[in-house]
Design an enzyme around this catalytic site. Sequence first.
Site, mmCIF file in Angstrom:
data_model
loop_
_atom_site.group_PDB
_atom_site.id
_atom_site.type_symbol
_atom_site.label_atom_id
_atom_site.label_comp_id
_atom_site.label_asym_id
_atom_site.label_seq_id
_atom_site.Cartn_x
_atom_site.Cartn_y
_atom_site.Cartn_z
ATOM 1 N N ASP A 269 -1.987 5.684 -6.222
ATOM 2 C CA ASP A 269 -2.300 4.877 -5.049
ATOM 3 C C ASP A 269 -2.471 3.418 -5.452
ATOM 4 O O ASP A 269 -3.378 3.085 -6.210
ATOM 5 C CB ASP A 269 -3.568 5.406 -4.382
ATOM 6 C CG ASP A 269 -3.904 4.658 -3.099
ATOM 7 O OD1 ASP A 269 -2.972 4.118 -2.468
ATOM 8 O OD2 ASP A 269 -5.080 4.608 -2.739
ATOM 9 N N ASP B 46 0.828 -1.210 0.000
ATOM 10 C CA ASP B 46 0.000 0.000 0.000
ATOM 11 C C ASP B 46 0.860 1.256 0.000
ATOM 12 O O ASP B 46 1.477 1.607 1.012
ATOM 13 C CB ASP B 46 -0.907 -0.015 1.223
ATOM 14 C CG ASP B 46 -1.939 1.094 1.209
ATOM 15 O OD1 ASP B 46 -1.990 1.864 0.222
ATOM 16 O OD2 ASP B 46 -2.709 1.197 2.183
#
Length: 465
Positions: free
Chosen positions: A344, A124
Amino acid sequence: MPPLLLFLFLVSCSLTAAAVTTSDSLQLELLRLHAPAATRLDYLRGLFHSDHLRQRSIVQRIGQRHIRRRTLAASDNTSSAAEAAAVQDSFAMPLSSGAYTGTGQYFVRFFLGTPAQRFLLVADTGSDLTWVKCRPRGRGGRKGSAAGEGRVFRPESSVSYSPIRCSTDMCKSALPFALATCPTPASPCAYNYGYSDGSTAKGVFAKESATITLSKGGRRRKLRGLVVGCTTSSVGASFRASDGVLGLGYSGVSFAAHAAARFGGRFSYCLVDHLSPRNASSCLTFGPTPALAVPPPRTTDLVIDPRLQPFYAVRLKGITVDGDLLRIPARVWDAGRGGGVILDSGTSLTVLAEPAYSAVASALSRRLSTVPRVTVDPFDYCYNWTAAAAAMVPKMVIHLAGTARLEPPEKSYLIDVAEGVKCVGITAAPWPGVSTIGNILQQEHIWEFDLRNRRLRFLRSTCRS
């Protein structure tokens, strides 16, 4: 760990963009985990829902930057110069990866503690903390049940586990989401992560070591002094598919900063097609990325903006559809004027602030005006797809600062939702607000984050190892 068991988890990562011998680098294998849902549409509806919840969480976190604690610069680290020099000498880290769940994320196999305990973590770029589900000695419950389903970390089984005290300056000023409570100076530094979908992760911070495997010779080494979270309680859908999170965000406490500091100041990943078979894999690499050497990659500024941290931002000049520059206000791309753009890995569908979304979706739909429309909730623009429609697909290009152009494959913005049906795979976010380039639009590209020089390099690739 028995040698045979370790061997079963070691793989080599090479990308087909170039046939180059891997130099000193650290690599972890990535696997795309997609849905065991009843249909592909069910899966994509799940992604749509989770992406909107995540976008809300991103906006909330960015909006709270002015009241958050100070975050260490990514160049800060606590390891000795001798260790850093040794690791930079010739080290790389390939790790096995593989699982099948209903999430829209990418995962890595991670070995934490001494002796090493194996976990499956979400990779992440929007997280600055690495944490694992954890059960310290003395906590009840059946094996594997603490902090949710799956594997749990046993701190008492690791000789390298060292709790961070709540009285330390690190706890008071540098650790994300650290709680202010400190019953005694020796009490562990506690955290409470809260997510907009109601998911939470609670636990304590510690210093720990990870086992890495070098790309040259397959030798094993330790990355010491990692800041990790021992999560003793987690609730919500965000964590059901994994054992925790590998923090790749821009922060002095993230795994990305710690590992990149020892491997050339950079890391990269390549994401396979989001609908690839469950055994398809790609790589997360720390150190040089040989596949970017030939042909030369596209290069643009990697924006490290305090208003957007821990997220990595880019500067957009505009978006064209079939060569026509869309009329999108410049402020939409400007973090200083309520906008901004981040990359992202934890968001699947690309989310554009409303002025940009309206312009892009309208331009795509106008060029597909003769293709029969169908209604598919929750997407706005969907089409009955035929061979004739395929010949009319407009080309979308994202123009970044400098001369860099992201030219995603058509399948990254016109996505398959059912047999014979495609939808515009871009969604809207409220304005003002940040826009997010999700992992589907990033798929089949190598992305290198050069933290030392603040440059982003990318190149098309099949991402197959």
